[in-house]
Motif scaffolding. Structure first.
Motif, PDB file in Angstrom:
ATOM      1  N   VAL A 236       0.838  -1.207   0.000  1.00  0.00           N
ATOM      2  CA  VAL A 236       0.000   0.000   0.000  1.00  0.00           C
ATOM      3  C   VAL A 236       0.869   1.251   0.000  1.00  0.00           C
ATOM      4  CG1 VAL A 236      -1.677   1.334   1.352  1.00  0.00           C
ATOM      5  CG2 VAL A 236      -1.957  -1.149   1.103  1.00  0.00           C
ATOM      6  N   THR A 237       1.916   1.250   0.815  1.00  0.00           N
ATOM      7  CA  THR A 237       2.804   2.412   0.890  1.00  0.00           C
ATOM      8  C   THR A 237       3.466   2.684  -0.451  1.00  0.00           C
ATOM      9  OG1 THR A 237       3.254   1.998   3.237  1.00  0.00           O
ATOM     10  CG2 THR A 237       4.813   3.383   2.050  1.00  0.00           C
ATOM     11  N   ASN A 238       3.959   1.630  -1.100  1.00  0.00           N
ATOM     12  CA  ASN A 238       4.599   1.805  -2.407  1.00  0.00           C
ATOM     13  C   ASN A 238       3.622   2.369  -3.426  1.00  0.00           C
ATOM     14  OD1 ASN A 238       6.864   0.984  -4.494  1.00  0.00           O
ATOM     15  ND2 ASN A 238       4.942   0.160  -5.298  1.00  0.00           N
ATOM     16  N   LYS A 239       2.406   1.844  -3.412  1.00  0.00           N
ATOM     17  CA  LYS A 239       1.404   2.272  -4.392  1.00  0.00           C
ATOM     18  C   LYS A 239       1.034   3.732  -4.186  1.00  0.00           C
ATOM     19  CE  LYS A 239      -1.027   0.356  -7.737  1.00  0.00           C
ATOM     20  NZ  LYS A 239      -0.389  -0.254  -8.904  1.00  0.00           N
ATOM     21  N   ARG A 240       0.852   4.128  -2.952  1.00  0.00           N
ATOM     22  CA  ARG A 240       0.429   5.497  -2.666  1.00  0.00           C
ATOM     23  C   ARG A 240       1.554   6.509  -2.933  1.00  0.00           C
ATOM     24  NH1 ARG A 240      -4.436   5.980   0.360  1.00  0.00           N
ATOM     25  NH2 ARG A 240      -3.998   8.212   0.269  1.00  0.00           N
ATOM     26  N   ARG A 241       2.769   6.116  -2.668  1.00  0.00           N
ATOM     27  CA  ARG A 241       3.888   7.044  -2.828  1.00  0.00           C
ATOM     28  C   ARG A 241       4.356   7.155  -4.277  1.00  0.00           C
ATOM     29  NH1 ARG A 241       7.412   5.501   2.606  1.00  0.00           N
ATOM     30  NH2 ARG A 241       6.250   6.871   4.028  1.00  0.00           N
ATOM     31  N   ASP A 245      -1.093   9.431 -11.174  1.00  0.00           N
ATOM     32  CA  ASP A 245      -2.466   9.928 -11.145  1.00  0.00           C
ATOM     33  C   ASP A 245      -3.300   8.969 -10.304  1.00  0.00           C
ATOM     34  OD1 ASP A 245      -3.177   7.698 -12.765  1.00  0.00           O
ATOM     35  OD2 ASP A 245      -2.714   8.830 -14.563  1.00  0.00           O
ATOM     36  N   GLU A 246      -4.592   9.261 -10.206  1.00  0.00           N
ATOM     37  CA  GLU A 246      -5.443   8.472  -9.317  1.00  0.00           C
ATOM     38  C   GLU A 246      -5.489   7.013  -9.731  1.00  0.00           C
ATOM     39  OE1 GLU A 246     -10.069   8.392  -7.683  1.00  0.00           O
ATOM     40  OE2 GLU A 246      -9.369  10.013  -8.978  1.00  0.00           O
ATOM     41  N   GLU A 247      -5.522   6.732 -11.039  1.00  0.00           N
ATOM     42  CA  GLU A 247      -5.592   5.348 -11.510  1.00  0.00           C
ATOM     43  C   GLU A 247      -4.336   4.579 -11.133  1.00  0.00           C
ATOM     44  OE1 GLU A 247      -6.256   2.829 -15.665  1.00  0.00           O
ATOM     45  OE2 GLU A 247      -6.518   5.003 -15.632  1.00  0.00           O
ATOM     46  N   ASP A 248      -3.158   5.232 -11.219  1.00  0.00           N
ATOM     47  CA  ASP A 248      -1.908   4.562 -10.883  1.00  0.00           C
ATOM     48  C   ASP A 248      -1.851   4.180  -9.405  1.00  0.00           C
ATOM     49  OD1 ASP A 248      -0.927   4.713 -13.449  1.00  0.00           O
ATOM     50  OD2 ASP A 248       0.030   6.644 -13.141  1.00  0.00           O
ATOM     51  N   SER A 249      -2.509   4.946  -8.542  1.00  0.00           N
ATOM     52  CA  SER A 249      -2.442   4.693  -7.106  1.00  0.00           C
ATOM     53  C   SER A 249      -3.510   3.722  -6.634  1.00  0.00           C
ATOM     54  CB  SER A 249      -2.581   6.013  -6.339  1.00  0.00           C
ATOM     55  OG  SER A 249      -3.880   6.544  -6.491  1.00  0.00           O
ATOM     56  N   TYR A 250      -4.348   3.270  -7.553  1.00  0.00           N
ATOM     57  CA  TYR A 250      -5.482   2.421  -7.195  1.00  0.00           C
ATOM     58  C   TYR A 250      -4.999   1.004  -6.887  1.00  0.00           C
ATOM     59  CZ  TYR A 250     -10.311   0.692  -7.504  1.00  0.00           C
ATOM     60  OH  TYR A 250     -11.536   0.148  -7.237  1.00  0.00           O
TER      61      TYR A 250
END
Length: 315
Positions: A236-241, A245-250
């Motif tokens: 989750v940390t890797n994805k959020r950081r 854009d919003e799709e990439d962090s999903y």
């Protein structure tokens, strides 16, 4: 035990009423034909629920014997056929709907050589890209019995197919390697080489001798629970950081606890843990008072709480 084929509207209304945001299942779970599957998707959309569909290259839903005679080409053909059907299913969704949000692929075979694995995933990635926006994003599960059954094989594969996206079910790797993969060296290795490719989580806790535990509050499995939470936090940390854009962090997650092992007659054939001081003579399930629904609800609450904490830590 959900009957999505005869009355999906009632089922999804019940799921929404229980507080869930979606459901994951195979094409067969959603219907025996295209019409039934599309009706189920529309019923989910009406309740504002999200769907993750499973696709299989062989050994569908892990029912029946392992299909060891299937070639790489057979696996590619089977998975492509499933993706084609998924593209037809999602056609029924309104253009603004995000009902079918992801595909979890059960890919390949643990019997393959590295050459066969690279061939399969390279060609499958080309096929996935050819679908364009007609199917949602696809990731391949780290599942026993599949090519991605081992973290080190998976890492070597990513050197050849770096754009491969993964579904992480860490419990499979814990059983496969018979350890929690929690030494500083292995923790760093997995964080650096596997985590960046993960898009979907199967949130199930396992131990080196068992693929799943029923009671996450039992102090005897606290180390395993802590290791899985640490692993999911890293994802989750890797994805959020790393998002652009919003799709990439999903990122998506499915709380999972599998059914008990039964034979063809429906008789229990699993291997329950032994009660303390049983001296190997009196075998009983550890938690006879816990049913499947209670286990899932408890795990869901625990994951949701941790997810909130991780997001606050990142912020």
């Amino acid at each position: 035990g959900l009957d999505l084929k005869s009355n999906p509207t009632k089922v999804f209304r019940t799921i929404r009423g229980l507080g869930y945001s979606g459901i994951e299942g195979s094409l067969l779970d959603f219907g025996d034909n295209l019409e039934q599957r599309q009706n189920a998707v529309l019923a989910a959309a009406a309740e504002d629920l999200q769907i993750i569909l499973s696709a299989y290259s062989s050994w569908h839903s892990y029912m029946g014997p392992f299909e060891s005679n299937k070639s790489v080409e057979d696996h590619i053909t089977a998975l492509t056929s499933e993706l084609e059907e998924i593209s037809r299913v999602v056609e029924c969704c309104p253009s603004s709907s995000k009902t079918v949000v992801h595909v979890n692929a059960h890919s390949g075979s643990d019997t393959w050589s590295e050459k066969e694995g690279v061939k399969y995933f390279s060609l499958v990635q080309e096929n996935i890209q050819s679908f364009g926006k007609s199917i949602p994003s696809v990731s391949h599960e780290t599942h026993r019995g599949r090519y991605l059954c081992c973290p080190f094989i998976t890492c070597r594969l990513l050197e050849h197919v770096p754009d491969l996206r993964l579904t992480s079910d860490f419990s499979h790797w814990v059983v496969k390697t018979e350890r929690l993969l929690d030494t500083p060296e292995e923790t760093e290795f997995l964080r650096d080489n596997i985590v960046p490719n993960i898009d979907h989580i199967h949130a199930r806790v396992g131990t080196p001798q068992s693929p799943q535990v029923a009671n996450l509050d039992d102090p005897r499995v606290s180390r395993a629970v802590s290791r899985h939470y640490d692993w999911w936090r890293d994802i989750v940390t890797n994805k959020r950081r790393a998002f652009v854009d919003e799709e990439d962090s999903y990122i998506t997650a499915t709380i999972e606890y599998g059914p008990v092992e039964e034979d063809e007659r429906g008789e229990y054939v699993g291997y329950p843990q032994m009660l303390p001081h049983s001296h190997h003579t009196n075998l009983h399930p550890q938690y006879p008072s816990l049913d499947h629904e209670t286990i899932i609800e408890s795990a869901q609450r625990g994951f949701a709480k941790k997810y909130g904490e991780w997001c606050r830590d990142i912020a």
